[in-house]
Scaffold this motif. Structure first.
Motif, mmCIF file in Angstrom:
data_model
loop_
_atom_site.group_PDB
_atom_site.id
_atom_site.type_symbol
_atom_site.label_atom_id
_atom_site.label_comp_id
_atom_site.label_asym_id
_atom_site.label_seq_id
_atom_site.Cartn_x
_atom_site.Cartn_y
_atom_site.Cartn_z
ATOM 1 N N SER A 74 2.637 1.031 6.847
ATOM 2 C CA SER A 74 1.631 0.241 6.131
ATOM 3 C C SER A 74 1.610 0.600 4.646
ATOM 4 O O SER A 74 1.474 -0.270 3.781
ATOM 5 N N LEU A 77 4.600 -0.983 2.953
ATOM 6 C CA LEU A 77 4.376 -2.420 2.740
ATOM 7 C C LEU A 77 3.469 -2.656 1.541
ATOM 8 O O LEU A 77 3.707 -3.562 0.729
ATOM 9 N N SER A 78 2.432 -1.839 1.408
ATOM 10 C CA SER A 78 1.509 -1.980 0.284
ATOM 11 C C SER A 78 2.217 -1.693 -1.032
ATOM 12 O O SER A 78 2.019 -2.395 -2.034
ATOM 13 N N ASP A 81 4.508 -4.637 -1.769
ATOM 14 C CA ASP A 81 3.727 -5.803 -2.182
ATOM 15 C C ASP A 81 3.296 -5.688 -3.638
ATOM 16 O O ASP A 81 3.275 -6.682 -4.380
ATOM 17 N N ALA A 82 2.955 -4.455 -4.042
ATOM 18 C CA ALA A 82 2.500 -4.248 -5.417
ATOM 19 C C ALA A 82 3.626 -4.423 -6.426
ATOM 20 O O ALA A 82 3.386 -4.737 -7.596
ATOM 21 N N ILE A 84 6.351 -6.498 -5.900
ATOM 22 C CA ILE A 84 6.931 -7.843 -5.856
ATOM 23 C C ILE A 84 6.067 -8.769 -6.705
ATOM 24 O O ILE A 84 4.873 -8.955 -6.429
ATOM 25 N N GLY A 87 4.809 -13.796 -4.308
ATOM 26 C CA GLY A 87 4.913 -13.740 -2.854
ATOM 27 C C GLY A 87 6.093 -14.533 -2.359
ATOM 28 O O GLY A 87 6.699 -15.336 -3.093
ATOM 29 N N ARG A 93 5.728 -16.723 4.121
ATOM 30 C CA ARG A 93 4.457 -16.019 4.037
ATOM 31 C C ARG A 93 3.593 -16.293 5.269
ATOM 32 O O ARG A 93 3.005 -15.393 5.855
ATOM 33 N N GLU A 97 2.245 -13.595 7.987
ATOM 34 C CA GLU A 97 0.824 -13.459 8.288
ATOM 35 C C GLU A 97 0.549 -13.689 9.769
ATOM 36 O O GLU A 97 -0.288 -13.030 10.371
ATOM 37 N N GLU A 100 1.426 -10.609 11.619
ATOM 38 C CA GLU A 100 0.413 -9.584 11.443
ATOM 39 C C GLU A 100 -0.795 -9.845 12.333
ATOM 40 O O GLU A 100 -1.362 -8.925 12.931
#
Length: 252
Positions: A74, A77-78, A81-82, A84, A87, A93, A97, A100
């Motif tokens: 996790s 992934l965070s 994401d920060a 990139i 999205g 996407r 989602e 998830e």
């Protein structure tokens, strides 16, 4: 994208790799315990045996490692994401989602089984006994000697009519080797004590292996205890799939 950010991701990746290697080692230990309990289930009845406590501890360790892996994943992934700037395309996407949400539902749903491969393998082994003949100790705990007989594990849809039923713990059951798969049979050396079906009966008795078998499919030549004839023990031929290891603490 800065170098410190990349370095942090690489560190997390190394931690994830370490966690997975630790999990593999734990699963190997769990599998060893499963094999031990499958081959000698009666060991748990011995005073001072800690097999079940050891297995519980291994499961706790495996659970902790799995939760740590989720936490590190996790975090990765965070971090990604920060870094990139934009999205993924809308369809990708939505798919991510959706996955998830599916994972969250599985985590929240207590009815969804989440078994490790080793546990599934153990359950498969137990399920494979359905409809098969096994050696079973059917004596009471306070009996002077153990009595073993051939019994059949009922199948899912099988209701034996007019047959005696036994409700036994796994420690009182020993699977026979597969008749059509000699590789499932142990190769007992001469002089080894075993439990074997006495020819012409459905009862098992303690016996001693007389000589070495040349092929896996050959019968065992055995001398049964208390089978004396004219002052000597006759040698009996017993198929390999009717011979199992003598349980520890066998009473005769």
């Amino acid at each position: 994208m800065s170098s410190p950010d990349i370095a942090a991701i690489l560190d997390q990746s190394k931690e994830l790799d370490r966690l997975r290697k630790d999990q593999e080692e734990i699963l190997l230990e769990i599998n060893k315990m499963h094999k031990k309990l499958q081959s000698t289930p009666e060991v748990v009845e011995k005073p001072g045996d800690n097999s079940l406590s050891r297995l519980k501890m291994l499961y706790i360790q495996a659970k902790d490692l799995s939760e740590s892996e989720v936490a590190v994943s996790s975090q990765l992934l965070s971090q990604l994401d920060a870094l990139i700037p934009s999205g993924p395309p809308g369809q990708q996407r939505r798919r991510m989602e959706g996955n998830e949400q599916k994972k969250k539902r599985m985590k929240a749903d207590p009815d969804v089984p989440r078994l490790s491969p080793s546990v599934r393998n153990h359950l498969d082994i137990l399920a494979s006994l359905k409809g098969e003949q096994v050696a079973a100790r059917v004596t009471q705990e306070n009996a002077d000697k153990d009595e073993w007989f051939i019994v059949k594990e009922p199948g899912d849809d099988e209701e034996p009519a007019g047959q005696r039923k036994y409700k036994l713990p796994m420690s009182h059951i020993i699977p026979f080797p597969k008749r059509n798969d000699p590789s499932t049979a142990q190769d007992f050396p001469p002089g080894k004590h075993v439990l074997a079906v006495y020819p012409g009966t459905t009862a098992l008795y303690k016996a001693t292996v007389v000589n070495t078998r040349k092929r896996k499919t050959d019968d065992y030549v055995l001398e049964f205890d208390d089978d004396e004839e004219d002052g000597s023990l006759p040698q009996r031929h017993v198929p390999f799939h009717k011979v199992v290891a003598l349980p520890e603490g066998h009473r005769q």
